[in-house]
Structure formats: C-alpha cells, structure tokens
Design an enzyme around this catalytic site. Structure first.
Site, short mmCIF file in Angstrom:
data_model
loop_
_atom_site.label_atom_id
_atom_site.label_comp_id
_atom_site.label_asym_id
_atom_site.label_seq_id
_atom_site.Cartn_x
_atom_site.Cartn_y
_atom_site.Cartn_z
N ASN A 115 -4.49 -4.39 18.74
CA ASN A 115 -3.17 -4.86 18.84
C ASN A 115 -2.11 -4.16 18.09
O ASN A 115 -2.19 -3.62 17.07
CB ASN A 115 -3.03 -6.31 18.11
CG ASN A 115 -1.52 -6.89 17.93
OD1 ASN A 115 -0.73 -6.65 18.77
ND2 ASN A 115 -1.58 -7.68 16.98
N ARG A 150 0.77 -1.23 0.08
CA ARG A 150 0.10 -0.04 -0.03
C ARG A 150 0.81 1.28 0.01
O ARG A 150 0.35 2.34 -0.30
CB ARG A 150 -0.88 0.09 1.30
CG ARG A 150 -1.95 -1.14 1.00
CD ARG A 150 -2.93 -1.22 2.40
NE ARG A 150 -3.83 -0.11 2.62
CZ ARG A 150 -4.52 0.23 3.66
NH1 ARG A 150 -3.92 -0.46 4.69
NH2 ARG A 150 -5.05 1.34 3.79
C1 UD1 Z 1 -0.59 -6.39 12.11
C2 UD1 Z 1 -1.40 -7.47 13.02
C3 UD1 Z 1 -2.70 -6.62 13.72
C4 UD1 Z 1 -2.04 -5.35 14.45
C5 UD1 Z 1 -1.27 -4.47 13.37
C6 UD1 Z 1 -0.67 -3.38 14.15
C7 UD1 Z 1 -1.08 -9.63 12.31
C8 UD1 Z 1 -1.55 -10.79 11.78
N1 UD1 Z 1 -1.84 -8.56 12.28
O1 UD1 Z 1 -1.46 -6.33 10.86
O2 UD1 Z 1 -3.24 -7.30 14.66
O3 UD1 Z 1 -3.27 -4.67 14.89
O4 UD1 Z 1 -0.31 -5.11 12.62
O5 UD1 Z 1 0.16 -2.50 12.99
O6 UD1 Z 1 -0.20 -9.86 13.02
N2 UD1 Z 1 5.58 -9.16 7.74
C9 UD1 Z 1 6.70 -10.09 7.68
N3 UD1 Z 1 6.18 -10.93 6.85
C10 UD1 Z 1 4.74 -11.54 6.26
C11 UD1 Z 1 3.99 -10.27 7.04
C12 UD1 Z 1 4.24 -9.29 7.46
O7 UD1 Z 1 7.85 -9.80 8.02
O8 UD1 Z 1 4.74 -12.40 5.77
C13 UD1 Z 1 5.97 -7.83 8.62
C14 UD1 Z 1 5.88 -6.61 8.01
O9 UD1 Z 1 6.74 -6.24 7.40
C15 UD1 Z 1 5.44 -5.48 8.92
C16 UD1 Z 1 4.70 -6.41 10.09
O10 UD1 Z 1 5.15 -7.88 9.60
O11 UD1 Z 1 6.39 -4.98 9.77
C17 UD1 Z 1 3.32 -6.37 10.13
O12 UD1 Z 1 2.78 -6.71 8.90
P1 UD1 Z 1 1.52 -6.14 8.22
O13 UD1 Z 1 1.40 -6.69 6.96
O14 UD1 Z 1 1.82 -4.39 8.24
O15 UD1 Z 1 0.36 -6.31 9.04
P2 UD1 Z 1 -0.97 -5.48 9.52
O16 UD1 Z 1 -1.97 -5.67 8.46
O17 UD1 Z 1 -0.86 -3.91 9.86
#
Ligand code: UD1
Ligand code: MG
Length: 451
Positions: free
Chosen positions: A173, A18
């Site tokens: 969260n 995004r």
């Molecule tokens: C996530 C949380 C949500 C929380 C929110 C807070 C989960 C399932 N959801 O959602 O509960 O309210 O953050 O900001 O955890 N990432 C990886 N590998 C992956 C996916 C993500 O390294 O396969 C990392 C991303 O780089 C990022 C973080 O994990 O730094 C969070 O991922 P993002 O996709 O931003 O999750 P949200 O939808 O924001």
C-alpha cells in the site's frame, strides 16, 4: 473525467517520531519544498477541485505553510493521533460534501505524480468504489500488504497484524486511495481499532467495502514514486529520486549537465536552453537561468536570475535578489546579493557586491567590496554605466558612482563620484632611493647579533 468533482484529503498530522525532529514530519524538505508541498503540487496538476489537509493540534507552522502554498486548501485539526482513518475523519465536514471522487493521500509520500492521481480518478470514473495505489516493494517491511483475489483487492494488512504468509506479499500500500464520494463516510465510520496498534486504520476501509459488496481495485505505480518517508534515511532516498527527475527534466529541456549526479536543483529551478552546468553546482530555491548561459563548477545560486549568455563561476555565489541582466561575467569567489548587474557588466574575481546597482558594461575589479552594512542598516551602492572600479576598492554605502566613473585601485570611496570623474582614495606613494638596501643591512645586523 474532467466534469467529475474531486476532493483530496492530505493526512499530515503524524509526528513522525522516527525522524527525531522538532519539525512536523511533512515539513521536512525535498528540493527545498516541504514534503506536503510536493503532494499539493501534484494535486493541483491533477485538477483536484478541493483540498483538505489534516494537521496536528501543535502545528501552526504547518498550517501557515499549507496556506502559503495552496491558499484555497483548508486545514483540519486532528486533536488526538488515533490513526489514519481517524485523521481522515477530522475532515468530516469536507467529506460530507457532494464530491464525485475523494482521494486520500499521505503528506509523507511526496513523489506521487499527477499521472498516478489521474489514474485513480479514471478507475473511480469507470465504476470502482475504492481504488488503492499499490507498488512492488523491494523491501516490503513496514508497509501494508495488498491481499488480492484476481482484480479484487480483498484487504490491506499492516505489517504488525500480518501473518507470516501475508508478510511474504510484496505488493504494498502506497497510502494513496480513492473513494467514491458517496461511499467514503460510511466506510470510515465503520472502521474500528481492534488491531495491534489500537489505531483506526484507513486501510481497514478495504475489508469493510468488500463486506458491503463494493468494487475495490488496486492500481500499480513505480516504487520510487510512492515510497513513504518515516526516517531520515528514507528522506535522503526520496531526495535522490527527486534530483534524478529534475536532472532529466533539465536535460530534456536543453541543458547540458557535465556530471548530472553532482548538480542539485530546487523544486522551482528554471533552466533555459543551451545552458551548460558544470560539476558540483547547487541551486537553492527561486533561481532562473536563461538561455545560453554557463554555470561553472562549484557555484551556489539561490533566489537569483542569470540573464542570457552570462557566465557564472567557477566558485561563485549568487544570493537572493542577484539579478544578472545578461552577457555578464561573475567569476571565482564573487558573492552577489540583492544587486542588479547591468548588461555586459563584469565582476570577475574575489568581490562582494550587495545591495547595489551595477550599470551596464561596468567592470568591477578584483577584491572590490560594497560596504553595505553599518552594523544597523543596509545601504545602497549605485554604479553608473561603463564605470571602472579598480582592484581592492572599498565602496562605503550609501554611495553613488556616476557613469563612466573611474576608481583608482585600492581606494576607500566614501563620497559620491560624478560622471566621468576619477576618484583616488588612498595614501600617496612615497619612494626613497637606496633605503631598501640600508634596511636589509640593518635587519641582517640584528639577526647576526642574536647568534
Ligand atoms: C501507512 C499505511 C500503510 C502504508 C504506508 C505507506 C495505514 C494504517 N498504514 O503506514 O499501509 O503501506 O503508510 O507509506 O494507513 N497520520 C495522521 N494522523 C494519524 C496517523 C497518521 O495524520 O493519526 C498521517 C501521517 O502524518 C502520515 C500518514 O498519515 O503522513 C501516514 O502515517 P504513518 O504513521 O507514516 O503510517 P505508516 O506506518 O507509514
Ligand atoms: Mg509513513
């Protein structure tokens, strides 16, 4: 608590689609520091003994950034992006260690403070198995909702999987979680991907821990500290919060900010006491402003030192390597780059001083330019102490002006000037009496002939 060991796992492999960017999301900057750098800083302050960063397979620049910012941190690659739990498990080797506390944080949640991290560790030390940092969201859309029963956190429900009732919950969260080191692997390995995104959600660890009869609690943090960044608009909001913090910090430490909301700091700006910063001043990375200085309106500083009791601006630009040694005046439309400016030296108007050493108490006149670049290489200009460089002088480097040297205004100086000498490098003036009047008459005649 300090005798407990702590591993922190920072998840940073997400692409952040995004953001619509070719940069990995966590490489975007706040206060001139990549998002992930802010998290690493807070962890160092909170005494995390070991740090693992989970990166994507296509992010070599992120790995370089991490090792530059935190040499002891280890990077683990998550090859397929299958969700936050899957990401945490990419660091399985680190998780298999014998740390007492394991924290999982998101690289896209940069404003977390060491205090909040320490709070999580306190709860783990007091016997909780899982600790989640929650916050009251003004707009909970997109966040996982915390489903509480008294003290116990029962589950975290992601937006897409939440019922209408669950979506009304505003306690959300932050993504920051703490685990007892002996429990985390078992919990993560039990997480499946049967949800609307088909991802392995880290947040499912909470329900699994409840099933296992473990103690799961939530600690609250202020929203501005834990908001996540998924869009450029959220990046801008976090930048704003960061700047507010830095302004407050500068003022607490003895700086007067005439209009705080117009002054922009870097993550590493150092401002001394009795410093006055006027309106619309921007600090890039690596600036140190010593006591008793004044930074006037519309100045831009980066990689520079402003020595005590100096005055910079209005409209000045200090670039990397500008080192004002003290009691200096650098005035309007002056650019200084990679140059030391000795005690009490002045460059008051409209000058470029680059790759230079300006001796103490020298005066550089308006419009002076050091010609440091020949199109191929950069060259040094050395100006001795107590020199006077007349206005509109062109100093062609490499060049050395002795101490006490005097350069006549409008000179193009290409040869070294000894101590106490006068150099004049310009065409000699010629005065022709009465010729002004004659010229005017001739030009008038030409004009009249055209009518
Ligand atoms: C996530 C949380 C949500 C929380 C929110 C807070 C989960 C399932 N959801 O959602 O509960 O309210 O953050 O900001 O955890 N990432 C990886 N590998 C992956 C996916 C993500 O390294 O396969 C990392 C991303 O780089 C990022 C973080 O994990 O730094 C969070 O991922 P993002 O996709 O931003 O999750 P949200 O939808 O924001
Ligand atoms: Mg996010």
């Amino acid at each position: 608590m300090s005798d407990r060991t702590c591993l922190s796992v920072v998840l940073a492999a997400g692409l952040g689609t995004r953001m619509r960017s070719s940069l990995p999301k966590v490489m975007h900057e706040i206060g001139g520091l990549p998002l992930v750098g802010h998290v690493l800083k807070a962890l160092a302050e909170a005494g995390s003994s070991e740090v693992a960063v989970v990166v994507g397979p296509d992010m070599p620049e992120l790995e370089q950034t991490v090792s530059a910012l935190s040499p002891s941190a280890r990077c683990y690659v998550q090859s397929d992006r299958l969700g936050t739990a899957h990401a945490a498990l990419a660091a399985r080797e680190a998780l298999s260690g014998s740390n007492d506390d394991v924290l999982v944080l998101f690289g896209d949640t940069p404003l977390v403070t060491a205090e909040t991290v320490a709070n999580v560790r306190k709860r783990l030390a007091a016997g909780a198995d899982v600790v989640v940092v929650g916050f009251e969201a003004a707009d909970p859309f997109g966040y996982g909702r915390l489903l509480m029963e008294g003290e116990q956190l029962l589950a975290i429900r992601e937006e897409k999987d939440a019922s209408v009732e669950e979506r009304k919950v505003t306690f959300c969260n932050s993504g920051i979680m703490g685990f007892s080191g002996s429990k985390i692997l078992g919990l993560l390995d039990a997480i499946g991907n049967a949800n609307s995104k088909g991802e392995y959600y880290l947040t499912d660890a909470v329900e699994i821990a409840n099933r296992d009869g473990l103690k799961v609690v939530a600690v609250a943090a202020p929203e501005d500290e834990v908001q996540g960044i998924n869009t450029r608009a959220q990046l801008a909001i976090c930048e704003g919060v960061f700047q507010e913090r830095r302004r407050a910090f500068a003022m607490e430490n003895g700086a007067t900010l005439r209009a705080p909301q117009t002054v922009f700091f870097s993550h590493d700006t150092i401002i001394g006491e009795d410093v006055i910063i006027e309106q619309n001043v921007v600090f890039g990375p690596g600036v140190r402003v010593q006591n008793g200085t004044e930074i006037r309106a519309f100045s831009h500083l980066e990689g520079a030192v402003v020595g005590t009791e100096s005055r910079v601006g209005p409209f000045a630009r200090l670039r990397p390597g500008a080192n004002l040694e003290g009691k200096n005046h650098v005035g309007n439309f002056v650019e200084v780059k990679n140059a030391s400016v000795g005690l009490g030296a002045k460059i008051n108007h409209l000058s470029y001083v680059g790759d230079a050493k300006v001796g103490a108490k020298s005066n550089i006149g308006a419009g002076t330019i050091t010609c440091n670049y020949d199109g191929f290489n950069k060259h040094l200009t050395e100006i001795g102490e107590g020199s006077f460089v007349g206005s509109n002088s062109t100093l062609v480097a490499p060049l050395s002006l002795g101490s006490g040297a005097y350069i006549a205004a409008g000179s193009v100086v290409t040869e070294n000037v000894p101590d106490e000498a006068l150099a004049i490098g310009r065409g000699r003036q010629v005065v022709k009496n009465g010729l002004g009047k004659k010229l005017r008459a001739r030009f008038q005649a030409i004009k009249d002939a055209k009518r």
